[in-house]
Design a protein around this motif. Sequence first.
Motif, mmCIF file in Angstrom:
data_model
loop_
_atom_site.group_PDB
_atom_site.id
_atom_site.type_symbol
_atom_site.label_atom_id
_atom_site.label_comp_id
_atom_site.label_asym_id
_atom_site.label_seq_id
_atom_site.Cartn_x
_atom_site.Cartn_y
_atom_site.Cartn_z
ATOM 1 N N HIS A 163 -35.145 21.040 -30.456
ATOM 2 C CA HIS A 163 -34.196 21.992 -31.012
ATOM 3 C C HIS A 163 -34.855 23.314 -31.400
ATOM 4 O O HIS A 163 -34.230 24.146 -32.062
ATOM 5 C CB HIS A 163 -33.504 21.404 -32.245
ATOM 6 C CG HIS A 163 -32.692 20.188 -31.935
ATOM 7 N ND1 HIS A 163 -31.513 20.248 -31.235
ATOM 8 C CD2 HIS A 163 -32.899 18.887 -32.207
ATOM 9 C CE1 HIS A 163 -31.032 19.023 -31.100
ATOM 10 N NE2 HIS A 163 -31.846 18.179 -31.672
ATOM 11 N N ALA A 164 -36.114 23.489 -31.008
ATOM 12 C CA ALA A 164 -36.867 24.669 -31.453
ATOM 13 C C ALA A 164 -36.131 25.964 -31.118
ATOM 14 O O ALA A 164 -36.147 26.918 -31.885
ATOM 15 C CB ALA A 164 -38.244 24.672 -30.804
ATOM 16 N N GLN A 165 -35.450 25.950 -29.974
ATOM 17 C CA GLN A 165 -34.771 27.159 -29.505
ATOM 18 C C GLN A 165 -33.723 27.650 -30.499
ATOM 19 O O GLN A 165 -33.496 28.845 -30.642
ATOM 20 C CB GLN A 165 -34.101 26.820 -28.181
ATOM 21 C CG GLN A 165 -34.075 27.949 -27.200
ATOM 22 C CD GLN A 165 -33.422 27.518 -25.920
ATOM 23 O OE1 GLN A 165 -33.466 26.349 -25.540
ATOM 24 N NE2 GLN A 165 -32.804 28.452 -25.239
ATOM 25 N N VAL A 166 -33.052 26.704 -31.173
ATOM 26 C CA VAL A 166 -32.042 27.065 -32.164
ATOM 27 C C VAL A 166 -32.683 27.237 -33.533
ATOM 28 O O VAL A 166 -32.324 28.129 -34.303
ATOM 29 C CB VAL A 166 -30.961 25.979 -32.227
ATOM 30 C CG1 VAL A 166 -30.033 26.218 -33.396
ATOM 31 C CG2 VAL A 166 -30.180 25.978 -30.941
ATOM 32 N N LEU A 167 -33.683 26.374 -33.805
ATOM 33 C CA LEU A 167 -34.318 26.419 -35.119
ATOM 34 C C LEU A 167 -34.924 27.783 -35.404
ATOM 35 O O LEU A 167 -34.919 28.249 -36.542
ATOM 36 C CB LEU A 167 -35.422 25.365 -35.188
ATOM 37 C CG LEU A 167 -34.979 23.989 -35.674
ATOM 38 C CD1 LEU A 167 -36.161 23.046 -35.673
ATOM 39 C CD2 LEU A 167 -34.367 24.099 -37.058
ATOM 40 N N LEU A 183 -44.614 28.155 -29.695
ATOM 41 C CA LEU A 183 -44.299 26.915 -28.999
ATOM 42 C C LEU A 183 -43.335 27.172 -27.846
ATOM 43 O O LEU A 183 -43.523 26.692 -26.718
ATOM 44 C CB LEU A 183 -43.666 25.964 -30.010
ATOM 45 C CG LEU A 183 -43.491 24.526 -29.577
ATOM 46 C CD1 LEU A 183 -44.783 23.792 -29.837
ATOM 47 C CD2 LEU A 183 -42.354 23.885 -30.338
ATOM 48 N N LEU A 184 -42.279 27.971 -28.140
ATOM 49 C CA LEU A 184 -41.267 28.252 -27.126
ATOM 50 C C LEU A 184 -41.865 29.061 -25.981
ATOM 51 O O LEU A 184 -41.522 28.867 -24.821
ATOM 52 C CB LEU A 184 -40.097 29.009 -27.755
ATOM 53 C CG LEU A 184 -39.178 28.146 -28.615
ATOM 54 C CD1 LEU A 184 -38.258 29.005 -29.448
ATOM 55 C CD2 LEU A 184 -38.360 27.226 -27.729
ATOM 56 N N GLN A 224 -27.381 23.858 -25.390
ATOM 57 C CA GLN A 224 -25.936 23.952 -25.619
ATOM 58 C C GLN A 224 -25.663 23.714 -27.088
ATOM 59 O O GLN A 224 -25.940 22.635 -27.603
ATOM 60 C CB GLN A 224 -25.211 22.920 -24.758
ATOM 61 C CG GLN A 224 -25.383 23.207 -23.296
ATOM 62 C CD GLN A 224 -24.951 22.037 -22.440
ATOM 63 O OE1 GLN A 224 -24.475 21.028 -22.933
ATOM 64 N NE2 GLN A 224 -25.119 22.185 -21.139
ATOM 65 N N LEU A 225 -25.079 24.708 -27.727
ATOM 66 C CA LEU A 225 -24.834 24.615 -29.158
ATOM 67 C C LEU A 225 -23.755 23.569 -29.421
ATOM 68 O O LEU A 225 -22.668 23.632 -28.847
ATOM 69 C CB LEU A 225 -24.392 25.984 -29.685
ATOM 70 C CG LEU A 225 -25.131 26.470 -30.927
ATOM 71 C CD1 LEU A 225 -26.629 26.480 -30.689
ATOM 72 C CD2 LEU A 225 -24.670 27.856 -31.306
#
Lengths: 115, 490
Positions: B5-9, B47-48, B61-62
């Motif tokens: 979930h790093a992309q949203v975090l 990281l990303l 996808q949210l």
Amino acid sequence: MIDLGLYNYWIVIALMMSGLYALIARGNLIRKLIGLNIFQASVFLLYISVGFVRDGAAPILAPDVESYSNPLPHVLILTAIVVGVATTALGLALAVRIHGAYGSIDDDVLDRQRD
Amino acid sequence: MILSHAQVLVVALPLLAVPICALLPGRRLPGVFATLVAWAVLALALLLMQEVSAAGVLRYQLGGWAPPWGIEYRLDRLAALVQLLLALIAAVVLPYAARSLSDEVGERSGGAFAALLLLLTGLLGIVATGDAFNVFVFLEISSLASYTLIALGRRRRALVASFRYLILGTVGATFFLIGLGLLYALTGTLNMDDLAARMPPLAGSPAATTALFFIVVGLGLKAAMFPLHQWLPDAYAEAPPAVSAFMAATSTKVALYALARFLFGVFGLQQLTEVPMLQEGLQWLAVAGMLGGSILALRAADIGRILALSSVAQVGYILLGFALLSTAGVAAGLVHLFNHALMKGALFLALGAMIHRCGGGELARLEGVGHRMPWTMAAFMVGALSLIGVPLTAGFVGKWYLVSAVIDQSAWWLVAAILVSSILSVFYLWRIVEVAYRRPAVMPPRAEAPLILLLPTMLLALANLLVGLNSSPLVSWAEAASLSLLGTGS
């Protein structure tokens, strides 16, 4: 010449222009904010017009309704209205602070102050 | 688990930290807390970056809703680069702000740091999202936070600067909103990939062209594209120094990122070439900004204003890169976008340290500051050399690639404009150097800035030299980003 069947879009344009005019021509900060609000409201109307489907019902599921208006623009504009309210609130708060600091909310008066 | 979930975090973390930060008591605690949040964001961004270099494009996808119904977060090479830049600048500026901003605001600095984190959230969100309307929402989140932060400046003029920015910024955002509305009416989607797929048949249609112009003007206002830059000098000169440093390094860059994303990732080259007026217009405006910004900077009496007006000129360089509509041009624009953040960050941080010691940023007040604060001024000089584009600094790299991209198209008048603007920058920066090293009648005692202000400044100055010495990772990343942005049209 002018297609009056699309009168809602003409209203959008009229509101947009009067809002922009007030924003630019008025020196009073509160009037500028009112102009900004009219300008934004015209765009809200534009979105809602886009979402309208001829003979479409309100987008609430019902047994014998075939076509619905598009609810997505309404949702988008709900968000934009919230943003607009926040902007107006912040603008008004700034106007209060400016009045406290300068004793005036007239753009020309503010321009004449050097500091 | 967390990593997936790093992309949203990376967006959610600073957002969740905002209310906590606002409630924290005391003078120092909120700044320390915000710094820790910024470092966590930097770790996630690194990281990303690693994942993107392996996978190419990351999608999320949210809420598990597949696009086009749900909002999709999409991270490609371009977005990852800007995201890393934001995280880097935040991680360096926030420890600085923990001292300098809390000194300016005084007791209960929680609100100010909450606004700073909110600004970071908004900027990161613009970069992270793959949904066009989401860009508008995050744009306004970041703008509202900026208005608040600018109003915190020491002088009462800051309030007026903030109000004027609020009016112009909102007009810009509303223009952008009109453009989005037209796009949605044309295509029935707001997902950027979907939009890109549906645009080609519409190339050259009046409605699509109108949408294009509304979006360019709206984002141009936020990016301080000449002549829509009027809000910027006042805002950057009046805001608290740490805020100016953060905004100068990030805000206009993210608006330029959004512009590149919409120009190439949504409308696509085919649509852009249908509207030759746009390319010519952008080139003219870029040149007008490069020259106009520099000329105005020659006359400014305050270092903050000089640096802010020079930003208008630098935005011109980046815009020129984009307006070439070539892979090399866009890559050069991206390289300069990254490097300009490094140099303006270093310059504004050094200026903040001087203001901290001398009480203001007017040229008259800073006589002999080079003797008083040798290290701070050394960092400033590195930033200034980079801004001019002297070899072995970051600024040279961007200008080098920009000039070679311009020569590719044999547009010699543009080469001339870049050179003239660079020469002008020597003159306006020389004014600062002259004042800084002029010996005043009474030699002031040596009073270097506190270490917590000096270290971040030195770090960014050092980054300018590092990128200048070894630019190949940045350049190859930017080239790959530009290739995928223009090549596939998505």
